[in-house]
Design a protein around this motif. Structure first.
Motif, mmCIF file in Angstrom:
data_model
loop_
_atom_site.group_PDB
_atom_site.id
_atom_site.type_symbol
_atom_site.label_atom_id
_atom_site.label_comp_id
_atom_site.label_asym_id
_atom_site.label_seq_id
_atom_site.Cartn_x
_atom_site.Cartn_y
_atom_site.Cartn_z
ATOM 1 N N THR A 35 0.833 -1.205 0.000
ATOM 2 C CA THR A 35 0.000 0.000 0.000
ATOM 3 C C THR A 35 0.866 1.253 0.000
ATOM 4 O OG1 THR A 35 -1.774 -1.155 1.180
ATOM 5 C CG2 THR A 35 -1.796 1.248 1.240
ATOM 6 N N ARG A 36 1.900 1.253 0.859
ATOM 7 C CA ARG A 36 2.797 2.416 0.915
ATOM 8 C C ARG A 36 3.528 2.604 -0.411
ATOM 9 N NH1 ARG A 36 3.757 0.471 6.284
ATOM 10 N NH2 ARG A 36 5.607 -0.660 5.554
ATOM 11 N N ARG A 37 3.940 1.488 -1.024
ATOM 12 C CA ARG A 37 4.638 1.591 -2.300
ATOM 13 C C ARG A 37 3.717 2.144 -3.384
ATOM 14 N NH1 ARG A 37 6.747 -2.944 -2.187
ATOM 15 N NH2 ARG A 37 5.237 -4.181 -3.356
ATOM 16 N N ALA A 38 2.468 1.678 -3.398
ATOM 17 C CA ALA A 38 1.510 2.181 -4.390
ATOM 18 C C ALA A 38 1.238 3.667 -4.178
ATOM 19 C CB ALA A 38 0.206 1.384 -4.303
ATOM 20 N N ALA A 60 3.287 5.803 -2.825
ATOM 21 C CA ALA A 60 4.492 6.528 -3.243
ATOM 22 C C ALA A 60 4.553 6.652 -4.763
ATOM 23 C CB ALA A 60 5.740 5.815 -2.719
ATOM 24 N N GLU A 61 4.170 5.596 -5.457
ATOM 25 C CA GLU A 61 4.161 5.640 -6.919
ATOM 26 C C GLU A 61 3.139 6.651 -7.425
ATOM 27 O OE1 GLU A 61 3.428 1.633 -8.016
ATOM 28 O OE2 GLU A 61 5.497 0.954 -7.662
ATOM 29 N N ASP A 62 1.984 6.715 -6.752
ATOM 30 C CA ASP A 62 0.965 7.698 -7.143
ATOM 31 C C ASP A 62 1.478 9.120 -6.929
ATOM 32 O OD1 ASP A 62 -0.808 5.753 -7.885
ATOM 33 O OD2 ASP A 62 -1.912 5.750 -5.991
ATOM 34 N N ARG A 63 2.152 9.329 -5.791
ATOM 35 C CA ARG A 63 2.696 10.672 -5.527
ATOM 36 C C ARG A 63 3.747 11.043 -6.567
ATOM 37 N NH1 ARG A 63 2.431 8.877 -0.094
ATOM 38 N NH2 ARG A 63 4.649 8.307 -0.145
ATOM 39 N N ALA A 120 3.947 9.902 -9.625
ATOM 40 C CA ALA A 120 3.280 10.146 -10.910
ATOM 41 C C ALA A 120 2.623 11.521 -10.932
ATOM 42 C CB ALA A 120 2.243 9.056 -11.170
ATOM 43 N N ASN A 121 2.004 11.897 -9.811
ATOM 44 C CA ASN A 121 1.379 13.219 -9.737
ATOM 45 C C ASN A 121 2.424 14.327 -9.810
ATOM 46 O OD1 ASN A 121 -1.239 12.223 -9.531
ATOM 47 N ND2 ASN A 121 -1.125 12.029 -7.306
ATOM 48 N N ALA A 122 3.555 14.099 -9.139
ATOM 49 C CA ALA A 122 4.628 15.093 -9.189
ATOM 50 C C ALA A 122 5.161 15.240 -10.609
ATOM 51 C CB ALA A 122 5.753 14.692 -8.238
ATOM 52 N N LEU A 123 5.267 14.122 -11.316
ATOM 53 C CA LEU A 123 5.745 14.166 -12.699
ATOM 54 C C LEU A 123 4.798 14.967 -13.578
ATOM 55 C CD1 LEU A 123 7.652 13.226 -14.956
ATOM 56 C CD2 LEU A 123 6.285 11.140 -15.139
ATOM 57 N N ARG A 124 3.504 14.796 -13.359
ATOM 58 C CA ARG A 124 2.528 15.520 -14.177
ATOM 59 C C ARG A 124 2.573 17.027 -13.919
ATOM 60 N NH1 ARG A 124 -0.690 10.765 -13.377
ATOM 61 N NH2 ARG A 124 -1.584 11.603 -11.454
ATOM 62 N N ARG A 125 3.136 17.445 -12.767
ATOM 63 C CA ARG A 125 3.222 18.880 -12.459
ATOM 64 C C ARG A 125 4.588 19.477 -12.812
ATOM 65 N NH1 ARG A 125 0.621 16.983 -7.680
ATOM 66 N NH2 ARG A 125 2.602 17.078 -6.553
ATOM 67 N N ASP A 126 5.515 18.651 -13.268
ATOM 68 C CA ASP A 126 6.895 19.082 -13.518
ATOM 69 C C ASP A 126 7.144 19.096 -15.025
ATOM 70 O OD1 ASP A 126 9.629 19.373 -13.780
ATOM 71 O OD2 ASP A 126 10.097 18.105 -12.052
ATOM 72 N N TRP A 127 7.197 20.305 -15.615
ATOM 73 C CA TRP A 127 7.362 20.366 -17.068
ATOM 74 C C TRP A 127 8.722 19.848 -17.506
ATOM 75 C CZ3 TRP A 127 11.419 23.062 -19.013
ATOM 76 C CH2 TRP A 127 11.959 24.112 -18.267
ATOM 77 N N LEU A 128 9.755 20.072 -16.690
ATOM 78 C CA LEU A 128 11.092 19.622 -17.065
ATOM 79 C C LEU A 128 11.166 18.095 -17.078
ATOM 80 C CD1 LEU A 128 13.985 20.397 -17.770
ATOM 81 C CD2 LEU A 128 14.509 20.422 -15.315
ATOM 82 N N ALA A 129 10.619 17.463 -16.026
ATOM 83 C CA ALA A 129 10.624 16.002 -15.977
ATOM 84 C C ALA A 129 9.754 15.417 -17.085
ATOM 85 C CB ALA A 129 10.132 15.528 -14.610
#
Length: 295
Positions: free
Chosen positions: A182-185, A187-190, A192-201
């Motif tokens: 559950t914690r790993r999932a 973390a993966e969601d967080r 993925a969300n961070a990636l969607r907010r990061d134009w450089l990444a």
């Protein structure tokens, strides 16, 4: 008992009878709490042929309960017809299965497949019913004293067989999720969300598609190629929507990039653009390092 009124039926011959029966059956199937369909007609109008197979006329009585077909009130010149749910969907009695239900159930199973009889023998149903214990139960559905369906329930689940026979991926293959998973999932969601907010990444992950954007704008990748940042921002805004990019300021990927790089509305060389992106990445990495040191 719950009742609904039939207000209109239209059917084209020769399909009107089948249409009426299927519509009524669907109505009872869909409206689980409905036991009766009623149809109200003028006294001089006969019930339509397709409905006559399913509806029966209901005597109209007065408040005292006596027959009063000449009643002068609201129903005085009307006829009422009724269709009972049980005409289409018999009421089932559910009870524990008994060995003597075997003779009723075997034809039902054999009409659908004879494989079970071939594999487990002629009396496999009787043996299944007789083998009931604390972890295994068998229930039958009964109509007019005759068993018409069987359900076998067990606590002894062969998980491997279920996983092989059914697509249980959406249900984690019926496996209990551990806290670590559950914690790993999460973390993966967080991430993925961070990636969607990061134009450089996002641009880094989508490097091949970004290069296609440059090619569409006429840039071949040479250092001295000229890039119109306004057109590039518009193109990357569209791509950002496609890539599910988002940020708190509700700005497009291209607009956010050109603002962060300080190149909004400019025309620059490809080399200058790459240098600006590199400088921005270095500054951001330095800020992240400082936060880590002083946290």
């Amino acid at each position: 008992a719950n009742t609904v009124w039939l207000s209109l039926f239209v059917g084209a011959a020769p399909y009107d009878l089948d249409a009426a029966e299927n519509i009524i059956r669907t109505a009872f199937t869909t409206l689980n709490d409905t036991d009766y369909l009623l149809l109200l007609l003028p006294a001089g109008v006969d019930i339509f042929s397709p409905l006559a197979h399913s509806f029966e006329e209901v005597p109209i009585v007065d408040a005292a309960g006596a027959d009063d077909l000449d009643y002068d009130g609201e129903f005085g010149e009307r006829r009422v017809f009724c269709c009972n749910r049980e005409v289409f969907i018999p009421t089932l009695t559910i009870r524990p299965a008994r060995v003597e239900d075997h003779d009723d159930l075997v034809p039902i199973f054999n009409s659908q497949s004879e494989v079970l009889t071939e594999l487990y023998g002629e009396f496999f149903l009787a043996e299944l019913i007789e083998a009931q214990n604390e972890s295994t139960r068998a229930l039958v559905a009964e109509v007019d004293g005759r068993a018409v369906g069987l359900m076998s329930l067990t606590r002894d689940i062969k998980l491997g067989v279920l996983q092989q026979c059914f697509d249980l991926g959406p249900y984690n293959n019926l496996m209990q999720v551990t806290r670590a998973e559950t914690r790993r999932a999460e973390a993966e969601d967080r991430a993925a969300n961070a990636l969607r907010r990061d134009w450089l990444a996002t641009l880094h992950v989508r490097a091949a598609e970004v290069e296609e954007v440059f090619e569409a704008l006429g840039s071949s990748g040479d250092a001295d190629d000229v890039v119109n940042m306004e057109r590039l921002a518009e193109a990357l805004n569209r791509k950002g929507v496609e890539w599910s990019y988002t940020n708190r300021r509700k700005r497009g990927l291209g607009d956010q990039m050109t603002e962060d790089l300080g190149l909004a509305g400019q025309v620059v060389t490809r080399d200058a653009l790459d240098e600006a992106v590199g400088d921005f990445a270095a500054r951001r990495a330095e800020r992240a390092l400082r936060r880590g040191v002083f946290a």
